[in-house]
Write an enzyme that holds these catalytic residues in place. Sequence first.
Site, PDB file in Angstrom:
ATOM      1  CG  ASP A 194      -1.966   1.083   1.168  1.00  0.00           C
ATOM      2  OD1 ASP A 194      -2.630   1.214   0.125  1.00  0.00           O
ATOM      3  OD2 ASP A 194      -2.113   1.820   2.160  1.00  0.00           O
ATOM      4  NE  ARG A 195       3.258   3.126   4.759  1.00  0.00           N
ATOM      5  CZ  ARG A 195       2.736   4.084   5.504  1.00  0.00           C
ATOM      6  NH1 ARG A 195       2.403   5.224   4.945  1.00  0.00           N
ATOM      7  NH2 ARG A 195       2.538   3.897   6.782  1.00  0.00           N
ATOM      8  CG  MET A 275      -9.784   7.921   3.655  1.00  0.00           C
ATOM      9  SD  MET A 275     -11.184   7.949   2.507  1.00  0.00           S
ATOM     10  CE  MET A 275     -10.959   9.543   1.735  1.00  0.00           C
ATOM     11  NE  ARG A 276      -0.599   5.495   2.312  1.00  0.00           N
ATOM     12  CZ  ARG A 276      -0.689   4.793   3.429  1.00  0.00           C
ATOM     13  NH1 ARG A 276      -1.239   3.587   3.401  1.00  0.00           N
ATOM     14  NH2 ARG A 276      -0.263   5.265   4.573  1.00  0.00           N
ATOM     15  CB  ALA A 277      -6.817   4.233  -2.993  1.00  0.00           C
TER      16      ALA A 277
END
Length: 670
Positions: A194-195, A275-277
Amino acid sequence: MSTPFPFTAVVGQDDLRLALLLNAVSPAVGGVLVRGEKGTAKSTAVRALSALLPAVDVVAGCRFSCDPAAPDPACPDGPHNPPGAFESRPARMVELPVGASEDRLVGALDIERALAEGVKAFEPGLLADAHRGILYVDEVNLLHDHLVDLLLDAAAMGASYVEREGVSVRHAARFLLVGTMNPEEGELRPQLLDRFGLTVEVAASREPDQRVEVVRRRLAYDDDPAGFATRWAGEEAAVRQRIVAARELLPKVRLGDGALRQIAATCAAFEVDGMRADIVMARTATALAAWAGRTEVLAEDVRQAALLALPHRRRRNPFDAPGLDEDKLDQTLEEFSGEDRSDDDPDPDGPGGGGGQPRPDEGPQGDSGSDGAARPEAGEGDGVPRQAGGGEQAPVRAAEPFRTKVLSVPGIGEGAAGRRSRARTEHGRTTGARRPRGALTKLHLAATVQAAAPHQRARGRSGPGLVIRRDDLRQATREGREGNLVLFVVDASGSMAARQRMTAVKGAVLSLLLDAYQRRDKVGLVTFRGSAADVALPPTSSVDAAAARLESLPTGGRTPLAAGLLKAHDVLRVERLRDPARRALVVLVTDGRATGGPEPVALAGRAARLFAADGVASVVVDCESGPVRLGLAGQLAGELGGTAVTLDELRADSIAGLVKDVQGRSRRAA
């Protein structure tokens, strides 16, 4: 971007080129993960990026690349206020080897000087070198867990912290993270996956003309590297100028409410976590507009951003293939495009028709076949496995995976860090102290003081501090967990071929594979049926490859149990030569019957005793079913020197398993 390989010769290289350039325009996008088979110029493309990045201004003499316009107030080489002389240098690309030590990554602190002199003598690591540049990790999926944790912390905080017994050093570490990997060698931890802001899949082209051009350019580069670089220098300079122009335009790009709604709707439609996407898509779409020379984000930018930012965020387990349904993406973008469609003709089929939602008898994409009926799975529909030819039965689907009991290797090992069996590791709880072998990494303070205390008068101590010598230092010994080689030996004979039984067996093995993925194990798969045994999958870190082999496993024929055990013993012998520190756990999935070859039962017993003689840990998963049971799997476990569990006991929440655990503890206590 100059490279000895034409981008058109590799499927996905255009996307890779775009993803790298977008990060060059806006480093806030968050880096790139490049997935692909070996030999697809992944590393070549990444290394070419550093030549395209604009030069950076740094404080002269600062080992941490401080920006003279905004120096780090906590820089170990500081303070730089007011800033002095500065110099301009190319942006660095720092490569992190998979086998690097923790000190090589974050830096090394001289504990001896810190204790004796109170001096923070710090040698910067790769994170300091990569500040304001690129940190490249080849084979990032093979990176050790403790290095992954450090990378996650630095990427999240933009700083690196080095702690050694109360002595702390901090420095800025903001870098563009680029990783390449071959999925056949295993997947990434979800946290690290995800990073990465963007991900790209690449594969070699199957077009002969394009492959010929690859060879031609490679040979031209080998014959005259300088001339080859000169040939592409003009194109490289043009790309560099375009990056600079896009960076200058980036602050002027407007991300309107309509584009933001499309981004939010797309992330919600594909059910990505967190919410990173959304944030990454917004930054990517903005960078795409700047790269195109526009000051307004368009729907096409949002679509391209989704294709780069979402595929790797949709995986729920290691068996899910990354990807994005482009039809669903287009439908979502069109629905939230903000266009007024009230005057459009209504759907002639009405709700539930051909243009509406799928009918109940349709699949997720409305594909129900020509007659509208659901297609049965292999082996379904008549209750009997279908014949695949040659007397063998067609593969059946695995049951849903479940959480399994923890199976571990007894004793204490010294293998690669993981989460299965006890081991002496660099991380974990402190269990003792010893003299350091080589560089000191984990100081045992109490043992060091105890070793130095008797010599203080002889050393002429006069002040409050201890007089510490190299011989006084003690390394902390720690106990943590290691990853093992879990070798699955699966009986695929006719006695296991009943559809319901094999479905349950495959579900159990799939559950153990998922557990192996979570515990950072290597896995292998040996199957036996008919008259022989086969290595369906040599030991690998790719758990999803093992799951794919398991899914296509046919059944039928006799039960050559001895051949399966001997094949597994040979696999372990070879693997011990390759990785002697990694301990093995054999998981034998069988009902215990042996019918193949002369004297099959006696031969299987002799083969089993080879494992016991070698001290190999083993577990027999007893697949016998029915009201009358022979208990052959339990006898086999005894000859292996291991334990036997039923399919029901394998479940972590099994009542039978809990009762067996309690009885076992009671017997050990007695």
